[in-house]
Design an enzyme around this catalytic site. Structure first.
Site: not given
Length: 499
Positions: A185, A455
């Site tokens: 990842c 956000c």
């Protein structure tokens, strides 16, 4: 573009050829088509969302479903790749139809980073146009100096892979029936993937079962990894179901005994400062609870947030407390909030600043030197405790924090009078934005200026349009900051003043 003729509205299995125009709010490639449908050639408009398609691609797609005018599809063939398409760095990126691919952690990794920033800017513009704010100026998106290995927190899921084998990783995009077993990842540090590998192998070796939501059985739910960039503190949080006895090496064994052994061996094998066990208790009809217990180390990790004014905020972060997931860009965002506050106050120290949705007190501490007093309001009591502790660590003695629902606190006759008349209010709400009640109460406080940190561009645009009806107009441009490279998410900062 001229309308295309279709025998019927798009349905499962149909094939279309499309040029991808933009990204959707969930990171899919998207395009709009005008169609003449059926024998009557009825005019219809559809928006097509294509998984893992990049802006500029010319693709043949297969329709997977339609709901009203929204069509979901997958790539069959890339006829002409976008000039901005690049090779994804991660082996798990791609179509979920391929085993081990389709990971939902990244959706834009095959789009060159400058093009990602342009696509996010277009998303913000579209949100503002939909809210009838088309002339609102929007700065270019402030990109990350390094868009890789930037996350200080990842939540990995336990489950079964496609072949019904034990897995630990992330869900495929838009799919919750299997887990992509991650070997790598690129959003987390390499020691984060090392921890994931060790935990997966340990649990598989000892036969500890993953939780099955549909059957409501099994033990392992999530693995949470946190790393502080400023101190290298590392935390592992094993999240489980509330079983008292589990199968371990083929024997029924007390869960507490198993987890304590896990913690001891994890701390010996990995560079950890804290190991936590969290029991996820979900009972229909009652609020979900997370009961955490520290098994190794301290009950928090320490982070350092450098600011452009020379300060270095010391932050103590509890296992389940919220903190900006990208510490490098959090410093950029904090400096931007400082700049907007300075514009609002003319650089003068004001009497009172209010921080709504204050979390662990980050904005309150950033702005504390610029006010005689700062008040923070936050729903989660544990976050308020952390904010109070962080203020003490940093020698901030002019900030107080109150726990409770923000809208209710703003209407509380015991609390509201002490907040009314604040020169500056900072709001950093959840993705849903300000509720109508919270927005009305914010207006009732009548601050001279509002710094809005968001956000979610869509709820930001909606709230700005609503605040405009109450006399608050933007000062300068909205500035976006890319907190989450390779995903469609973006933070925005806006300054408003009372007309």
């Amino acid at each position: 573009m001229s309308a295309i003729e279709l025998g019927h509205a798009p349905r499962y299995g149909d094939r279309l050829t499309l040029r991808i125009e933009r990204i959707s709010t969930k990171g899919a490639g998207a395009t709009s088509i005008d169609a003449l449908v059926g024998p009557q050639k009825t005019p219809r408009a559809f928006t097509v969302h294509v998984r893992k398609a990049m802006v500029g691609d010319l693709v043949d797609v297969v329709v997977e479903g339609r709901r009203r005018n929204r069509v979901d599809a997958r790539i069959e063939t890339i006829r002409e790749p976008s000039p901005h398409r690049v090779n994804a760095r991660c082996s798990h990126f791609g179509a979920r139809e391929e085993f081990g691919k389709g990971c939902g952690g990244c959706t834009l990794q095959a789009l060159a980073y400058p093009a990602q920033l342009d696509a996010k800017h277009a998303l913000i513009q579209a949100a503002f146009s939909a809210a009838e704010l088309p002339t609102m100026p929007i700065d270019p998106v402030v990109g990350a100096a390094d868009p890789w290995r930037y996350r200080n927190k990842m939540e990995f899921s336990f489950g079964d892979d496609r072949e019904r084998r034990f897995a630990l990783g992330l869900y495929p995009t838009g799919w919750r029936n299997e887990v992509v077993p991650l070997r790598e990842c690129h959003l987390v540090s390499t020691d984060g993937t090392d921890a994931l590998t060790w935990v997966r192998d340990w649990c598989a070796e000892h036969g500890v079962a993953a939780y099955k939501p549909r059957a409501n059985e099994g033990f392992l739910r999530q693995l949470v990894w946190r790393r502080a960039f400023g101190t290298d503190d590392r935390l592992l949080d094993l999240v489980t179901s509330p079983l008292d006895v589990i199968d371990f090496d083929g024997q029924p064994t007390p869960a507490e005994q198993v987890v304590e052994r896990f913690a001891k061996e994890a701390a010996a094998a990995l560079p950890l400062t804290t190991v936590v066990w969290t029991v996820h208790r979900a009972v229909r009809g009652t609020p979900t609870r997370f009961d955490s217990r520290v098994l190794v180390g301290r009950d928090a990790i320490d982070e350092v947030l450098p600011l452009s004014d020379g300060r270095k905020l010391q932050l103590s972060i509890k296992p389940r407390a919220f903190f900006q997931p990208n510490p490098r860009q959090a410093s950029v965002l904090a400096d931007l909030v400082l700049q907007r506050a300075a514009e609002a106050t003319g650089g003068e120290r004001v009497d009172h600043i209010v921080d709504l949705y204050c979390g662990t007190g980050m904005w309150a501490m950033v702005l504390a030197p610029h006010a005689r007093r700062v008040s923070g309001l936050e729903l989660v009591p544990a976050a308020v405790e952390a904010a109070t502790r962080n203020a003490a660590i940093n020698g901030v003695d002019n900030a107080t924090f109150v726990a409770g629902d923000v809208a209710a606190l703003l209407a509380d006759p015991q609390v509201a009078p002490s907040l009314k008349g604040a020169e500056l209010v900072v709001v950093d709400p959840p993705r849903a934005g300000l509720s109508p009640k919270a927005l009305d109460q914010l207006v009732a406080l009548a601050p001279h200026h509002i710094v809005y940190v968001s956000c979610n561009p869509r709820t930001l645009a909606t709230n700005l349009a609503e605040l405009a009806t109450h006399g608050y107009r933007p000062v300068g441009a909205v500035t976006p900051v890319d907190q989450f490279p390779h995903t469609p998410h973006v933070e925005c900062v806006a300054l408003l003043e009372k007309a």
